[in-house]
Every structure is written in structure tokens, then in C-alpha cells.
Scaffold this motif. Structure first.
Motif, PDB file in Angstrom:
ATOM      1  N   GLU A  63      -1.336   3.791  -2.701  1.00 31.57           N
ATOM      2  CA  GLU A  63      -0.744   2.848  -3.513  1.00 31.57           C
ATOM      3  C   GLU A  63       0.330   2.178  -3.095  1.00 31.57           C
ATOM      4  OE1 GLU A  63       0.237   4.672  -7.277  1.00 31.57           O
ATOM      5  OE2 GLU A  63      -1.325   6.226  -7.031  1.00 31.57           O
ATOM      6  N   PHE A  64       0.510   0.662  -3.537  1.00 30.21           N
ATOM      7  CA  PHE A  64       1.455  -0.012  -3.216  1.00 30.21           C
ATOM      8  C   PHE A  64       1.699  -0.972  -4.604  1.00 30.21           C
ATOM      9  CE2 PHE A  64      -2.037  -2.259  -1.847  1.00 30.21           C
ATOM     10  CZ  PHE A  64      -1.694  -3.785  -2.037  1.00 30.21           C
ATOM     11  N   TYR A  65       2.870  -1.250  -4.713  1.00 27.58           N
ATOM     12  CA  TYR A  65       3.233  -2.243  -6.087  1.00 27.58           C
ATOM     13  C   TYR A  65       3.789  -3.350  -5.564  1.00 27.58           C
ATOM     14  CZ  TYR A  65       3.087   2.608  -8.036  1.00 27.58           C
ATOM     15  OH  TYR A  65       2.766   3.734  -8.593  1.00 27.58           O
ATOM     16  N   LEU A  66       3.308  -4.498  -6.242  1.00 23.73           N
ATOM     17  CA  LEU A  66       3.723  -5.766  -5.674  1.00 23.73           C
ATOM     18  C   LEU A  66       4.547  -6.404  -7.076  1.00 23.73           C
ATOM     19  CD1 LEU A  66       0.266  -7.250  -4.994  1.00 23.73           C
ATOM     20  CD2 LEU A  66       2.118  -6.787  -3.401  1.00 23.73           C
TER      21      LEU A  66
END
Length: 167
Positions: free
Chosen positions: A164-167
Motif C-alpha cells: 500500500e501507498f498513500y498519495l
């Protein structure tokens, strides 16, 4: 004088090359005047089976003599690790080129019909389908069909995973 070894990529989808290990018999004497002359490697495309001048992106590495391992029986290698993985396409032929401004570097090669220095067994066939080349100017190459450079490639092994990664 530069030398080169051609090879073909047969892996499905191509490969990401991580590092190359080469085997040297001699190098410049670091205690004398030639201590700063590096040895360089690069991967190049081929043109009709001969090394070309087109360098594969991210494939150039240089090592100073004090970073180069030597051995009298080809048992110790020098590893050249690429800063970024080098992509090589499936079905394409490439050449590993080794060059230096010093004449003191000597690499281990095998010659068909001679004895292996480690096992004393007769070298009856080429270890792979590539060809060994020599050059005086890095543009005109002469093939030696009975000789092969001692080298080892290590490819990247990617693992499928999620993240997962968040922008």
C-alpha cells in the motif's frame, strides 16, 4: 585492449541483470605507477553477432585496481554490481565488454581443447553459445571461436507481493 563476450538472452520476458562477476589473473601493481588505472565493463548491443558501440543504459561500471581480486587458478572473482538493474530483452544478443587504459589487466578465459586450470579436465565444448572477441580500438573486433571469458551473471528475482501507498 578491450575484450568482449557475446551472449543471448533466452529467458521468457527478458532479464534484469543485477551483477557480473569476472575472474582476473593479474592487475596493475597498486604500489607502483599504474595504481589509478581502472578497469571498466559495459553491456552493448550486437550488430550481426559483433559487439556494437550502442551501450545498454545503466550498464557501465568502473573499478580501481585495489577493488579487483586476482587469483592464480581462476577461483576468486571480482563482482561488478550495477547501480540499477539492467534490462536485457528476450531473444536478443548482447556483448559484455571489458576495457582499460592499462595493459596490466589479464582475465581468465577457457580455450576449447586445453585443460581446465581447476579440474585438469579437457575443455571439450563451449560453456554457452556466445563468442569471444578482441579489439585494438574498441570498434574493430576479431572473433576467437575457441575461447570464452570466465564470467557469471546474477539476475534479479522479483517476488509477487502486494503493498500500500498513500498519495
Amino acid at each position: 585492449d578491450p575484450v568482449a563476450q557475446t551472449f543471448r538472452v533466452d529467458e521468457n520476458g527478458g532479464v534484469f541483470l543485477k551483477k557480473v562477476t569476472l575472474y582476473f589473473e593479474d592487475k596493475p601493481d597498486t604500489a607502483n605507477n599504474d595504481k589509478s588505472t581502472p578497469v571498466r565493463i559495459r553491456i552493448v548491443d550486437t550488430d550481426n553477432g559483433y559487439p556494437s558501440s550502442k551501450i545498454v543504459p545503466f550498464s557501465e561500471i568502473s573499478k580501481d585496481p585495489d577493488q579487483v581480486n586476482i587469483s592464480s587458478d581462476s577461483s576468486v572473482g571480482t563482482t561488478f554490481e550495477f547501480e540499477d538493474p539492467v534490462f536485457l530483452e528476450e531473444g536478443e544478443e548482447y556483448a559484455l565488454v571489458v576495457l582499460s587504459n592499462s595493459t596490466e589487466y589479464r582475465m581468465w578465459t577457457s580455450v576449447r581443447g586445453e585443460q581446465d586450470i581447476q579440474t585438469n579436465e579437457l575443455i571439450a565444448r563451449q560453456p554457452h553459445m556466445g563468442s569471444f572477441f578482441k579489439s585494438q580500438n574498441n570498434s574493430t573486433w576479431s572473433a576467437d571461436q575457441n575461447r570464452d571469458m570466465k564470467f557469471q551473471f546474477e539476475n534479479c528475482d522479483f517476488v509477487d507481493s502486494t503493498g500500500e501507498f498513500y498519495l
